[in-house]
Every structure is written in C-alpha cells, then in structure tokens.
Design a protein around this motif. Structure first.
Motif, PDB file in Angstrom:
ATOM      1  N   GLY A  13     -15.278  15.243 -24.426  1.00  0.00           N
ATOM      2  CA  GLY A  13     -15.402  14.886 -23.017  1.00  0.00           C
ATOM      3  C   GLY A  13     -16.808  14.580 -22.537  1.00  0.00           C
ATOM      4  O   GLY A  13     -16.999  14.224 -21.388  1.00  0.00           O
ATOM      5  N   LYS A  14     -17.806  14.707 -23.405  1.00  0.00           N
ATOM      6  CA  LYS A  14     -19.198  14.445 -23.001  1.00  0.00           C
ATOM      7  C   LYS A  14     -19.755  13.263 -23.781  1.00  0.00           C
ATOM      8  O   LYS A  14     -19.552  13.149 -24.987  1.00  0.00           O
ATOM      9  CB  LYS A  14     -20.062  15.674 -23.260  1.00  0.00           C
ATOM     10  N   PHE A  15     -20.486  12.393 -23.078  1.00  0.00           N
ATOM     11  CA  PHE A  15     -21.088  11.236 -23.736  1.00  0.00           C
ATOM     12  C   PHE A  15     -22.257  11.668 -24.611  1.00  0.00           C
ATOM     13  O   PHE A  15     -23.011  12.561 -24.263  1.00  0.00           O
ATOM     14  CB  PHE A  15     -21.560  10.200 -22.709  1.00  0.00           C
ATOM     15  N   LYS A  16     -22.349  11.024 -25.762  1.00  0.00           N
ATOM     16  CA  LYS A  16     -23.434  11.309 -26.706  1.00  0.00           C
ATOM     17  C   LYS A  16     -23.900   9.983 -27.291  1.00  0.00           C
ATOM     18  O   LYS A  16     -23.114   9.112 -27.589  1.00  0.00           O
ATOM     19  CB  LYS A  16     -22.905  12.232 -27.806  1.00  0.00           C
ATOM     20  N   SER A  17     -25.205   9.849 -27.427  1.00  0.00           N
ATOM     21  CA  SER A  17     -25.799   8.654 -28.003  1.00  0.00           C
ATOM     22  C   SER A  17     -26.157   8.949 -29.461  1.00  0.00           C
ATOM     23  O   SER A  17     -26.842   9.928 -29.744  1.00  0.00           O
ATOM     24  CB  SER A  17     -27.052   8.307 -27.204  1.00  0.00           C
ATOM     25  N   VAL A  18     -25.641   8.125 -30.375  1.00  0.00           N
ATOM     26  CA  VAL A  18     -25.887   8.335 -31.806  1.00  0.00           C
ATOM     27  C   VAL A  18     -26.328   7.016 -32.441  1.00  0.00           C
ATOM     28  O   VAL A  18     -26.048   5.943 -31.908  1.00  0.00           O
ATOM     29  CB  VAL A  18     -24.630   8.875 -32.523  1.00  0.00           C
ATOM     30  N   PRO A  19     -27.008   7.093 -33.597  1.00  0.00           N
ATOM     31  CA  PRO A  19     -27.424   5.851 -34.267  1.00  0.00           C
ATOM     32  C   PRO A  19     -26.216   5.056 -34.762  1.00  0.00           C
ATOM     33  O   PRO A  19     -25.165   5.633 -35.068  1.00  0.00           O
ATOM     34  CB  PRO A  19     -28.253   6.341 -35.460  1.00  0.00           C
ATOM     35  N   GLU A  20     -26.377   3.755 -34.847  1.00  0.00           N
ATOM     36  CA  GLU A  20     -25.333   2.898 -35.406  1.00  0.00           C
ATOM     37  C   GLU A  20     -25.086   3.328 -36.856  1.00  0.00           C
ATOM     38  O   GLU A  20     -26.004   3.793 -37.532  1.00  0.00           O
ATOM     39  CB  GLU A  20     -25.816   1.448 -35.366  1.00  0.00           C
ATOM     40  N   ASN A  21     -23.872   3.175 -37.352  1.00  0.00           N
ATOM     41  CA  ASN A  21     -23.467   3.572 -38.711  1.00  0.00           C
ATOM     42  C   ASN A  21     -23.529   5.079 -38.947  1.00  0.00           C
ATOM     43  O   ASN A  21     -23.629   5.547 -40.069  1.00  0.00           O
ATOM     44  CB  ASN A  21     -24.294   2.842 -39.788  1.00  0.00           C
ATOM     45  N   TYR A  22     -23.467   5.843 -37.877  1.00  0.00           N
ATOM     46  CA  TYR A  22     -23.446   7.311 -37.923  1.00  0.00           C
ATOM     47  C   TYR A  22     -22.057   7.738 -38.386  1.00  0.00           C
ATOM     48  O   TYR A  22     -21.041   7.290 -37.846  1.00  0.00           O
ATOM     49  CB  TYR A  22     -23.725   7.807 -36.508  1.00  0.00           C
ATOM     50  N   LYS A  23     -21.990   8.593 -39.365  1.00  0.00           N
ATOM     51  CA  LYS A  23     -20.710   9.049 -39.915  1.00  0.00           C
ATOM     52  C   LYS A  23     -20.241  10.310 -39.185  1.00  0.00           C
ATOM     53  O   LYS A  23     -21.051  11.049 -38.613  1.00  0.00           O
ATOM     54  CB  LYS A  23     -20.857   9.361 -41.402  1.00  0.00           C
ATOM     55  N   ILE A  24     -18.943  10.558 -39.239  1.00  0.00           N
ATOM     56  CA  ILE A  24     -18.400  11.777 -38.629  1.00  0.00           C
ATOM     57  C   ILE A  24     -19.067  12.999 -39.260  1.00  0.00           C
ATOM     58  O   ILE A  24     -19.423  13.948 -38.572  1.00  0.00           O
ATOM     59  CB  ILE A  24     -16.866  11.850 -38.794  1.00  0.00           C
ATOM     60  N   SER A  25     -19.274  12.956 -40.570  1.00  0.00           N
ATOM     61  CA  SER A  25     -19.907  14.094 -41.259  1.00  0.00           C
ATOM     62  C   SER A  25     -21.336  14.338 -40.754  1.00  0.00           C
ATOM     63  O   SER A  25     -21.775  15.487 -40.677  1.00  0.00           O
ATOM     64  CB  SER A  25     -19.911  13.872 -42.773  1.00  0.00           C
ATOM     65  N   ASP A  26     -22.051  13.274 -40.391  1.00  0.00           N
ATOM     66  CA  ASP A  26     -23.404  13.428 -39.829  1.00  0.00           C
ATOM     67  C   ASP A  26     -23.346  14.189 -38.502  1.00  0.00           C
ATOM     68  O   ASP A  26     -24.159  15.074 -38.250  1.00  0.00           O
ATOM     69  CB  ASP A  26     -24.066  12.062 -39.591  1.00  0.00           C
ATOM     70  N   LEU A  27     -22.385  13.830 -37.676  1.00  0.00           N
ATOM     71  CA  LEU A  27     -22.232  14.484 -36.373  1.00  0.00           C
ATOM     72  C   LEU A  27     -21.887  15.956 -36.547  1.00  0.00           C
ATOM     73  O   LEU A  27     -22.479  16.823 -35.901  1.00  0.00           O
ATOM     74  CB  LEU A  27     -21.152  13.780 -35.549  1.00  0.00           C
ATOM     75  N   VAL A  28     -20.947  16.257 -37.440  1.00  0.00           N
ATOM     76  CA  VAL A  28     -20.542  17.643 -37.695  1.00  0.00           C
ATOM     77  C   VAL A  28     -21.738  18.455 -38.173  1.00  0.00           C
ATOM     78  O   VAL A  28     -21.969  19.573 -37.717  1.00  0.00           O
ATOM     79  CB  VAL A  28     -19.381  17.680 -38.729  1.00  0.00           C
TER      80      VAL A  28
END
Length: 72
Positions: A13-28
């Motif tokens: 529910g919250k907006f987050k800015s991440v680099p392009e080509n960011y993987k789900i595993s990177d976020l976790v």
C-alpha cells in the motif's frame, strides 16, 4: 556518470522508488524480510519463492508481502 533510472512500485500500500530491472529478491533482501516466513503477491498473483530472483519489477507493479505469525 550514468544516472540510474528509477521506477515507482507499490509495496503493501505504500509507494516505493526502486532502480529499473530491480528483482523481487533484491527488494526482499533490502527490506530484510525473512523469506521463509512470508508470502509474496505481485499484481494479485502469488509468487513462487524459487523464481523471485528472476522476476524484475516493472513500473506500477503492486506487491503485497504477508508475514506468517504463529499463535493459538
């Protein structure tokens, strides 16, 4: 110096800015989430944890990360 392009996604529910080509595993990993104790949903589809290192996030993706809590 090359500028890293960012995309906006929504996590729980919250907006987050991440680099392009960011993987789900990177976020976790960045959120320090214990993978064994969560379920990950991307755009209303449950993700197979074995595949999250191959799935890149795209602009406007919506993720829900649900923690399992024991109790009785």
């Amino acid at each position: 110096m090359k500028k890293i392009k960012k995309i906006k996604i929504k996590v729980n529910g919250k907006f987050k800015s991440v680099p392009e080509n960011y993987k789900i595993s990177d976020l976790v990993k960045d959120l320090k989430i214990p993978l064994k104790k969560v379920a990950i949903e991307l755009n209303q589809e449950i993700m197979d944890k074995k595949k999250i290192s191959k799935i890149a996030l795209k602009k406007d993706d919506k993720m829900e990360i649900v923690h399992f809590i024991g109790g009785g």
